[in-house]
Design a protein around this motif. Structure first.
Motif, PDB file in Angstrom:
ATOM      1  N   ASN A  55      -1.215  -4.325  -5.085  1.00  0.00           N
ATOM      2  CA  ASN A  55      -2.364  -3.892  -4.298  1.00  0.00           C
ATOM      3  C   ASN A  55      -1.918  -3.696  -2.851  1.00  0.00           C
ATOM      4  N   TYR A  56      -1.567  -2.461  -2.506  1.00  0.00           N
ATOM      5  CA  TYR A  56      -1.077  -2.182  -1.159  1.00  0.00           C
ATOM      6  C   TYR A  56      -2.181  -2.312  -0.113  1.00  0.00           C
ATOM      7  N   HIS A  57      -3.438  -2.196  -0.553  1.00  0.00           N
ATOM      8  CA  HIS A  57      -4.541  -2.317   0.402  1.00  0.00           C
ATOM      9  C   HIS A  57      -4.676  -3.751   0.919  1.00  0.00           C
ATOM     10  N   LYS A  58      -4.096  -4.712   0.196  1.00  0.00           N
ATOM     11  CA  LYS A  58      -4.095  -6.101   0.647  1.00  0.00           C
ATOM     12  C   LYS A  58      -2.758  -6.478   1.275  1.00  0.00           C
ATOM     13  N   SER A  59      -1.864  -5.507   1.389  1.00  0.00           N
ATOM     14  CA  SER A  59      -0.550  -5.769   1.969  1.00  0.00           C
ATOM     15  C   SER A  59      -0.534  -5.373   3.446  1.00  0.00           C
ATOM     16  N   ASN A  79       1.408   2.896   2.453  1.00  0.00           N
ATOM     17  CA  ASN A  79      -0.025   2.911   2.142  1.00  0.00           C
ATOM     18  C   ASN A  79      -0.638   1.521   2.311  1.00  0.00           C
ATOM     19  N   CYS A  80      -0.334   0.891   3.444  1.00  0.00           N
ATOM     20  CA  CYS A  80      -0.862  -0.447   3.707  1.00  0.00           C
ATOM     21  C   CYS A  80      -1.241  -0.549   5.179  1.00  0.00           C
TER      22      CYS A  80
END
Length: 270
Positions: A55-59, A79-80
């Protein structure tokens, strides 16, 4: 050819490429496009081989002495999100001066006093753990302010932690590996299915009742079964006793031309 340059820290020049705790990971590299792209490729290979998704959105990518424009470019490629030090990892500030143990300690009339402060209200299970910690610290050896803080793993004569020493200590206190663990992990199922089976066996599937018990959901939250809406959503109910799930199990047993008696727990099923 070195594709990712490690970080060198301390007087002993310890080299670190990554740090891991549970399902959290910190990766270190130079602020160079080749190394950032290499990390992206490694993570993609991990996704393909394991069947898991990152999950790159949480990275987050953080830079030290890196220009904001370049940091934004790296974040766009990965993408983070991006940010600068200090930030928190597992509740611990990174890039800030956390102080040393002696900063939380003083003596009053021969009694050791520990000043432990927390940034948020503790959950019920955390309060229990803090009480255990206070009991341990009160009975611990006296602090010596003139000595530097040192980490030491007492389970091994070398004082250095290792996977082998942790495993031996686990066996010493909890006994050898149970046969069920072998059944759960040594099979041809995908890794994420094995992991879910292990969670089910341990009773740690993130059901509504579990999340409410650890304080993620409020006491007023609805914790009913998402299928039948008649019982509390527990591990045994959602995987065994729910009428919807029971019907599914019945079809499976009919397909296998087998008869069975409903077990009382997930451990009994496995």
């Amino acid at each position: 050819m070195v594709l990712i340059k490690e970080v060198v820290i301390g007087s002993n020049e310890l080299t670190i490429t990554h740090l891991q705790f549970a399902d959290d990971t910190i990766l270190f590299c130079e602020a160079k496009w080749l190394e950032v792209v290499t990390i992206k490729r490694i993570l993609r290979c991990f996704e393909i081989l394991s069947g898991l998704k990152i999950n790159y959105h949480k990275s987050v990518i953080a830079g030290i002495g890196v220009k904001e424009v370049m940091l934004q470019s790296f974040a766009s490629r990965l993408n983070c999100a991006h940010q600068r030090l200090p930030f928190k990892y597992l509740g611990v500030p990174l890039g800030a001066n956390p102080g040393v143990v002696i900063d939380f300690y003083n003596r009053r009339g021969g009694i050791q006093v520990w000043n432990l402060e927390f940034r948020r209200p503790l959950l019920a299970w955390e309060e229990e753990e803090v009480c255990r910690l206070h009991s341990f610290l009160i009975n611990a050896s006296e602090m010596r302010a003139t000595k530097p803080d040192v980490w030491k793993w007492k389970a091994d004569p070398s004082g250095v932690v290792s996977v082998a020493s942790v495993y031996k200590r686990y066996e010493f206190f909890l006994g050898s590996v149970r046969k069920m663990a072998v059944v759960v992990w040594n099979n041809c199922a995908p890794p994420k299915v094995k992991f879910f089976g292990w969670l089910a066996w341990q009773g740690n599937v993130k059901t509504s009742s579990f999340l409410q018990r650890i304080g993620i959901l409020d006491a007023s939250a609805i914790v009913g079964c998402v299928f039948c809406e008649n019982e509390v959503e527990s591990v045994n109910h959602i995987l065994l006793f729910c009428p919807f799930v029971w019907l599914l199990w019945s079809h499976i047993m009919k397909w296998w031309v087998s008869q069975w008696a409903m077990p009382n727990t997930m451990e009994g099923l496995l």
